[in-house]
Design an enzyme around this catalytic site. Structure first.
Site, PDB file in Angstrom:
ATOM      1  N   GLU A 263       1.003  25.842  29.966  1.00  0.00           N
ATOM      2  CA  GLU A 263       1.378  27.115  29.332  1.00  0.00           C
ATOM      3  C   GLU A 263       2.641  26.944  28.491  1.00  0.00           C
ATOM      4  O   GLU A 263       2.743  27.483  27.389  1.00  0.00           O
ATOM      5  CB  GLU A 263       1.595  28.204  30.391  1.00  0.00           C
ATOM      6  N   TRP A 266       1.673  25.615  25.287  1.00  0.00           N
ATOM      7  CA  TRP A 266       1.122  26.593  24.340  1.00  0.00           C
ATOM      8  C   TRP A 266       2.251  27.164  23.487  1.00  0.00           C
ATOM      9  O   TRP A 266       2.093  27.430  22.292  1.00  0.00           O
ATOM     10  CB  TRP A 266       0.404  27.736  25.074  1.00  0.00           C
ATOM     11  N   TRP A 294     -11.638  44.605   8.226  1.00  0.00           N
ATOM     12  CA  TRP A 294     -10.769  45.270   9.199  1.00  0.00           C
ATOM     13  C   TRP A 294     -10.150  46.527   8.588  1.00  0.00           C
ATOM     14  O   TRP A 294      -9.824  46.520   7.390  1.00  0.00           O
ATOM     15  CB  TRP A 294      -9.640  44.324   9.625  1.00  0.00           C
ATOM     16  N   ASN A 329      -0.352  38.566  30.369  1.00  0.00           N
ATOM     17  CA  ASN A 329      -1.099  37.810  29.358  1.00  0.00           C
ATOM     18  C   ASN A 329      -2.588  38.152  29.327  1.00  0.00           C
ATOM     19  O   ASN A 329      -3.172  38.316  28.257  1.00  0.00           O
ATOM     20  CB  ASN A 329      -0.913  36.310  29.608  1.00  0.00           C
ATOM     21  N   TRP A 347      -5.709  42.876  12.863  1.00  0.00           N
ATOM     22  CA  TRP A 347      -4.849  42.271  13.897  1.00  0.00           C
ATOM     23  C   TRP A 347      -3.368  42.404  13.527  1.00  0.00           C
ATOM     24  O   TRP A 347      -2.500  42.466  14.415  1.00  0.00           O
ATOM     25  CB  TRP A 347      -5.211  40.801  14.136  1.00  0.00           C
ATOM     26  N   TRP A 370      -2.147  36.554  18.328  1.00  0.00           N
ATOM     27  CA  TRP A 370      -2.981  37.603  17.716  1.00  0.00           C
ATOM     28  C   TRP A 370      -4.109  36.980  16.903  1.00  0.00           C
ATOM     29  O   TRP A 370      -5.252  37.437  16.947  1.00  0.00           O
ATOM     30  CB  TRP A 370      -2.124  38.555  16.866  1.00  0.00           C
TER      31      TRP A 370
END
Ligand SMILES: Cc1cc2nc3c(=O)[nH]c(=O)nc-3n(C[C@H](O)[C@H](O)[C@H](O)COP(=O)(O)OP(=O)(O)OC[C@H]3O[C@@H](n4cnc5c(N)ncnc54)[C@H](O)[C@@H]3O)c2cc1C
Length: 434
Positions: A263, A266, A294, A329, A347, A370
């Site tokens: 993690e 990331w 969108w 998360n 987004w 996102w």
């Protein structure tokens, strides 16, 4: 003769390589160490901090000023464009060296490069140190010398480079006496009262969280939002109140550190991508999504922001965010998928709301995640992976504990039919699929 330490997103004394270098320079020149923070404008390509992050930073600076004063070092606050203010301050203070921790977003790197050049032209040495990430974003490359676009090979390459050397302690700062800090106590806006109940911004708060790190059940429980099974270190890492290296080493002492290390990687991967894609917050990484239909003006955005969609897990997440400046998360992924796929809203509007309301909002992790959720990023969840909030709730909040905590009474009926909107999203995707 002064050694000037410019604090940015590294608001700590422990394992702060820049601070250690600044203290060494002071000791070498038998000069005082002076610290500065600068309130910078939003340069082109960057944006001002959001409300929750501003709240956090003010408290973190207050804590830092006190910690430094306890060691006899004054923290000066200035405001303005760094390209003018830092050289001006350095001259005014008679600095021979200026030291800082590197930042990795393109527009800020350009600012720092100009500051360095101007200082050099004034005969002042500028020194930059690593420390905001585990590895420097440019140091991780694939066999062809190119940046990584996929997490797994990146994480393997980066993990092998994580410095083997132990984190550094607090440097000796040379001052003989501590002094009282004159830093004004931040005012508490009414909207932020509940944030203060959940967090202690500043290095002491970060170290307390780190001391509580317990990864015994992390791999199994990190996805259950009702449990406090994650570290809650993200805002502390965001403001550099603890170094990722120190967190990495603390975790290594714990059983089953691998998942947690992954993690942390990331986070590094998001910065690796931002380093190479400075417009990550404004441009789809995968260009075909430029043609995706969108919406930019759907009034249901307000329901989503207020946690009044009538979908329990989504509403619970959005209310947790508003109350605490944080969201688990798993729920971030669910609310992101719901906004971009079930509601068909861009987004970027979700990213901007998170930017304003998250205490851990960061220029890399937020747009990166996102784009991951929306399906338009590198190595993203495929677009057709549309989280069903009801199925997610059954799986990750089976007793409804998390929903009861944040959204105990739901009045409104759902603002969208989950099955129909899912199909509509898949149909819209088929239009751009190639
Ligand atoms: C739509 C969306 C937006 C997000 N925005 C942000 C953001 O602005 N800032 C931010 O720090 N995280 C963001 N995340 C990632 C993640 O949700 C948080 O880092 C995590 O919830 C923080 O809780 P923790 O510290 O308890 O995490 P832990 O599970 O304890 O993880 C340890 C650390 O690893 C890092 N980390 C974990 N997951 C991720 C991830 N997916 N991406 C990047 N780093 C990660 C964080 O620094 C975290 O503190 C976002 C995720 C999504 C889905």
């Amino acid at each position: 003769m002064t050694s000037l330490m410019w604090f940015r997103d590294d608001l700590r004394l422990h394992d702060n390589q820049a601070l250690s270098r600044a203290a060494e320079a002071a000791a070498l020149g038998d000069a005082p160490l002076v610290a500065v923070v600068l309130d910078e404008p939003a340069y082109p390509g960057t944006r001002p901090l959001g409300g929750a992050s501003t709240w956090w930073r003010e408290r973190s600076l207050y804590a830092l000023a006190r910690d430094l004063a306890g060691r006899g070092v004054e923290l000066i606050r200035a405001a303005g464009d760094a390209r003018e203010e830092i050289p001006r301050l350095a001259t005014e203070l008679g600095a021979t060296t200026v030291t800082w921790t590197r930042r990795y977003h393109g527009p800020l790197r350009e600012v720092d490069a100009t500051v360095k050049e101007t200082l050099a032209s004034q005969g002042i040495t500028a020194t930059s140190s690593p420390g905001f990430t585990l590895v420097e974003p440019w140091e991780v490359t694939n066999g062809q010398g190119q940046p990584y676009k996929v997490f797994t090979p990146f994480s393997k390459a980066a993990a092998s480079q994580v410095a083997g050397d132990e984190p550094e302690g607090v440097p000796e700062m040379g001052a003989s006496a501590s002094s009282a800090s004159s830093w004004p106590k931040p005012t508490e806006p009414a909207w932020a009262a509940s944030l203060a109940e959940h967090w202690t911004p500043g290095e002491a708060g970060a170290r307390e969280r780190l001391a509580q790190l317990d990864l015994a059940n992390y791999a199994e429980e990190r996805d259950i939002p009702a449990l406090n099974a994650t570290s809650l270190l993200s805002p502390h890492l965001r403001f550099g109140e603890v170094s990722p290296r120190e967190v990495w080493f603390a975790a290594a002492e714990e059983p089953e550190a691998a998942k947690f290390h992954s993690e942390l990687l990331w986070r590094d991967f998001a910065w690796h991508r931002l380093y190479h894609l400075p417009n990550l917050a404004t441009e789809n990484v995968r260009e075909k999504f430029d043609r995706f239909d969108w919406s930019w003006d759907d009034p249901r955005l307000k329901d989503w922001q207020a946690g009044t969609t009538g979908i329990p897990l989504v509403d619970a997440g959005m209310r947790e965010l508003w109350a605490t400046g944080y969201m688990h998360n798993r729920v971030r992924m669910v609310v992101g998928s719901f906004l971009t796929k079930n509601l068909g809203i861009h987004w970027r509007l979700g990213e901007e709301w998170f930017w304003d309301t998250l205490v851990d909002a960061d220029a890399a992790s937020n747009p990166f995640n996102w784009q991951w959720v929306a399906g338009c990023g590198d190595d993203a969840a495929p677009f057709f992976r549309i989280f069903n909030p009801e199925t997610q709730a059954k799986r990750f909040d089976p007793d409804g504990e998390y929903v009861r905590r944040w959204a105990p009474a739901l009045s409104a009926p759902p603002i969208v039919d989950l099955q129909e909107s899912r199909q509509a999203a898949l149909d819209a995707y088929a239009e751009i699929k190639d």
